[in-house]
Design a protein around this motif. Structure first.
Motif, PDB file in Angstrom:
ATOM      1  N   THR A   1      -4.275 -79.125   7.895  1.00 39.04           N
ATOM      2  CA  THR A   1      -3.715 -80.471   7.838  1.00 39.04           C
ATOM      3  C   THR A   1      -4.269 -81.266   9.018  1.00 39.04           C
ATOM      4  O   THR A   1      -4.194 -80.805  10.166  1.00 39.04           O
ATOM      5  CB  THR A   1      -2.166 -80.458   7.840  1.00 39.04           C
ATOM      6  OG1 THR A   1      -1.670 -81.795   7.701  1.00 39.04           O
ATOM      7  CG2 THR A   1      -1.597 -79.808   9.072  1.00 39.04           C
TER       8      THR A   1
ATOM      9  N   GLU B   1     -11.092 -81.541  -0.066  1.00 36.18           N
ATOM     10  CA  GLU B   1     -10.826 -82.336   1.136  1.00 36.18           C
ATOM     11  C   GLU B   1     -12.044 -83.208   1.423  1.00 36.18           C
ATOM     12  O   GLU B   1     -12.767 -83.015   2.423  1.00 36.18           O
ATOM     13  CB  GLU B   1     -10.522 -81.434   2.327  1.00 36.18           C
ATOM     14  CG  GLU B   1      -9.055 -81.168   2.569  1.00 36.18           C
ATOM     15  CD  GLU B   1      -8.243 -82.419   2.871  1.00 36.18           C
ATOM     16  OE1 GLU B   1      -7.961 -82.713   4.046  1.00 36.18           O
ATOM     17  OE2 GLU B   1      -7.862 -83.121   1.902  1.00 36.18           O
TER      18      GLU B   1
ATOM     19  N   ASN C   1      -0.904 -82.118  -2.009  1.00 35.47           N
ATOM     20  CA  ASN C   1      -1.561 -83.122  -1.183  1.00 35.47           C
ATOM     21  C   ASN C   1      -1.005 -84.497  -1.552  1.00 35.47           C
ATOM     22  O   ASN C   1      -0.693 -84.757  -2.719  1.00 35.47           O
ATOM     23  CB  ASN C   1      -3.066 -83.059  -1.417  1.00 35.47           C
ATOM     24  CG  ASN C   1      -3.814 -84.162  -0.700  1.00 35.47           C
ATOM     25  OD1 ASN C   1      -3.973 -85.257  -1.232  1.00 35.47           O
ATOM     26  ND2 ASN C   1      -4.281 -83.879   0.491  1.00 35.47           N
TER      27      ASN C   1
ATOM     28  N   PRO D   1      -0.602 -84.772   3.886  1.00 34.06           N
ATOM     29  CA  PRO D   1      -2.057 -84.761   4.040  1.00 34.06           C
ATOM     30  C   PRO D   1      -2.600 -83.364   4.311  1.00 34.06           C
ATOM     31  O   PRO D   1      -1.937 -82.543   4.938  1.00 34.06           O
ATOM     32  CB  PRO D   1      -2.285 -85.689   5.245  1.00 34.06           C
ATOM     33  CG  PRO D   1      -1.005 -85.639   6.011  1.00 34.06           C
ATOM     34  CD  PRO D   1       0.072 -85.461   4.994  1.00 34.06           C
ATOM     35  N   GLY D   2      -3.810 -83.113   3.809  1.00 35.98           N
ATOM     36  CA  GLY D   2      -4.476 -81.851   4.105  1.00 35.98           C
ATOM     37  C   GLY D   2      -4.706 -80.992   2.886  1.00 35.98           C
ATOM     38  O   GLY D   2      -4.427 -81.370   1.747  1.00 35.98           O
ATOM     39  N   MET D   3      -5.250 -79.824   3.128  1.00 40.56           N
ATOM     40  CA  MET D   3      -5.542 -78.850   2.091  1.00 40.56           C
ATOM     41  C   MET D   3      -4.373 -77.890   1.960  1.00 40.56           C
ATOM     42  O   MET D   3      -3.994 -77.205   2.913  1.00 40.56           O
ATOM     43  CB  MET D   3      -6.820 -78.080   2.454  1.00 40.56           C
ATOM     44  CG  MET D   3      -7.141 -76.930   1.525  1.00 40.56           C
ATOM     45  SD  MET D   3      -7.624 -77.454  -0.144  1.00 40.56           S
ATOM     46  CE  MET D   3      -9.345 -77.905   0.153  1.00 40.56           C
TER      47      MET D   3
ATOM     48  N   ASP E   1     -12.980 -89.679   6.480  1.00 41.30           N
ATOM     49  CA  ASP E   1     -11.681 -89.983   7.062  1.00 41.30           C
ATOM     50  C   ASP E   1     -11.806 -91.045   8.151  1.00 41.30           C
ATOM     51  O   ASP E   1     -10.992 -91.961   8.243  1.00 41.30           O
ATOM     52  CB  ASP E   1     -11.086 -88.697   7.654  1.00 41.30           C
ATOM     53  CG  ASP E   1      -9.591 -88.575   7.419  1.00 41.30           C
ATOM     54  OD1 ASP E   1      -9.084 -89.239   6.503  1.00 41.30           O
ATOM     55  OD2 ASP E   1      -8.940 -87.807   8.143  1.00 41.30           O
TER      56      ASP E   1
ATOM     57  N   GLY F   1      -7.602 -90.079   1.243  1.00 40.65           N
ATOM     58  CA  GLY F   1      -7.060 -89.018   0.413  1.00 40.65           C
ATOM     59  C   GLY F   1      -7.815 -88.938  -0.895  1.00 40.65           C
ATOM     60  O   GLY F   1      -8.399 -89.926  -1.352  1.00 40.65           O
TER      61      GLY F   1
ATOM     62  N   HIS G   1      -8.000 -78.953  -5.393  1.00 37.40           N
ATOM     63  CA  HIS G   1      -8.122 -80.006  -4.385  1.00 37.40           C
ATOM     64  C   HIS G   1      -9.428 -79.914  -3.614  1.00 37.40           C
ATOM     65  O   HIS G   1      -9.902 -78.825  -3.270  1.00 37.40           O
ATOM     66  CB  HIS G   1      -6.949 -79.933  -3.413  1.00 37.40           C
ATOM     67  CG  HIS G   1      -6.966 -81.029  -2.394  1.00 37.40           C
ATOM     68  ND1 HIS G   1      -6.824 -82.355  -2.738  1.00 37.40           N
ATOM     69  CD2 HIS G   1      -7.140 -80.999  -1.052  1.00 37.40           C
ATOM     70  CE1 HIS G   1      -6.890 -83.093  -1.652  1.00 37.40           C
ATOM     71  NE2 HIS G   1      -7.086 -82.305  -0.608  1.00 37.40           N
TER      72      HIS G   1
ATOM     73  N   SER H   1     -12.164 -86.037   2.517  1.00 36.75           N
ATOM     74  CA  SER H   1     -12.014 -86.792   3.763  1.00 36.75           C
ATOM     75  C   SER H   1     -12.757 -86.155   4.927  1.00 36.75           C
ATOM     76  O   SER H   1     -13.173 -86.840   5.860  1.00 36.75           O
ATOM     77  CB  SER H   1     -10.534 -86.918   4.120  1.00 36.75           C
ATOM     78  OG  SER H   1      -9.968 -85.645   4.390  1.00 36.75           O
ATOM     79  N   GLN H   2     -12.934 -84.838   4.885  1.00 38.34           N
ATOM     80  CA  GLN H   2     -13.574 -84.140   5.990  1.00 38.34           C
ATOM     81  C   GLN H   2     -15.084 -84.001   5.817  1.00 38.34           C
ATOM     82  O   GLN H   2     -15.774 -83.484   6.710  1.00 38.34           O
ATOM     83  CB  GLN H   2     -12.944 -82.753   6.157  1.00 38.34           C
ATOM     84  CG  GLN H   2     -11.442 -82.775   6.386  1.00 38.34           C
ATOM     85  CD  GLN H   2     -11.033 -83.678   7.539  1.00 38.34           C
ATOM     86  OE1 GLN H   2     -11.540 -83.547   8.650  1.00 38.34           O
ATOM     87  NE2 GLN H   2     -10.114 -84.609   7.278  1.00 38.34           N
TER      88      GLN H   2
END
Length: 249
Positions: free
Chosen positions: A76, A158, A118, A65-67, A171, A144, A156, A160-161
């Motif tokens: 992350t 993110e 990711n 998970p994360g950038m 998220d 995700g 990518h 989710s943020q």
């Protein structure tokens, strides 16, 4: 035939298997709980121990998970916490993870070429058709996101943020904690609302809903999302480990 160790790293668990060139599992998947707190050194040690329980492979694919950019962590969300998702962020872990070369560390540890992406991107590699704009959203601990254009992995995002409403990120809004609080019926309606909201943003040709919680979306809500939305199995997070190598530049 080239074999691939595929490792799917989540907020709550880490799963792995070995795949042949066709993406068929050559060993039953194994899973361990994600340990916390999780500094990079323990992360590498955990994955090495997991891989040691499986047949040897010629290369490895890791989704986390994360950038990440070129196998290096930018941020992350879960692994910088003291006790797992939704717990307090540890400033020392933020420092340790920021700029950590995961691909380099894992390549040295396993002694084989390693691809690190990711986790939603690896998941997407296992399901995309390779035509048009395809968005993959994975529902699990959080959200995700992976975007593919003509079968090629796009940079990518993110998602989710991003805030879905004041003080609440995607998220949190459709993550596991909210699913448990709301129950599957209300949570499924919330997922459909998110799909409806994102449709004019991405104008996808196909949307895939995956991750461990995708199977919990109520059928009546899936039907209302439209024919361009497909629910896919969570096993794609592992089986995508082979195809991911051909979808990146």
């Amino acid at each position: 035939m080239v074999t691939t160790l595929a490792i799917d790293c989540g907020g709550g668990g880490i799963k792995a298997s070995v795949l042949d060139g066709a993406g068929t599992m050559r060993a039953r998947p194994i899973r361990v709980p994600t340990p916390y707190p999780l500094p990079p050194a323990l992360f590498v040690k955990t994955l090495l121990a997991l891989g040691g329980q499986l047949p040897p492979a010629d290369r490895a694919t890791v989704g986390m998970p994360g950038m990440l950019r070129h196998g290096v962590v930018v941020a992350t969300p879960h692994y910088v916490t003291r006790a797992g998702p939704r717990s307090r962020v540890d400033a020392d872990l933020v420092t340790e993870w920021s700029g950590f070369d995961v691909r380099g560390a894992l390549s040295d540890a396993f002694g084989v070429p390693v691809l690190v992406l990711n986790d939603a991107e690896v998941h997407g590699a296992g399901v995309v058709a390779g035509a048009g704009l395809e968005l993959v959203l994975t529902l699990g601990t959080g959200l995700g996101c992976a975007l593919f254009d003509g079968g090629r992995l796009a940079p990518h995002l993110e998602l989710s943020q991003a805030p879905v409403r004041w003080g609440t990120s995607y998220d949190t809004y459709i993550g596991e904690t909210e699913r448990r609080r709301l129950g599957d019926a209300f949570w499924s309606r919330r997922v459909r609302t998110v799909v409806d909201t994102l449709r004019p943003v991405f104008c996808w040709d196909r949307l895939y809903l995956g991750g461990g919680n995708s199977r919990l979306i109520r059928a009546e809500q899936v039907a209302k999302m439209g024919d361009d939305v497909v629910v896919v199995p969570n096993t794609a997070g592992i089986v995508g480990g082979v195809r991911a190598w051909s979808l990146v530049d």
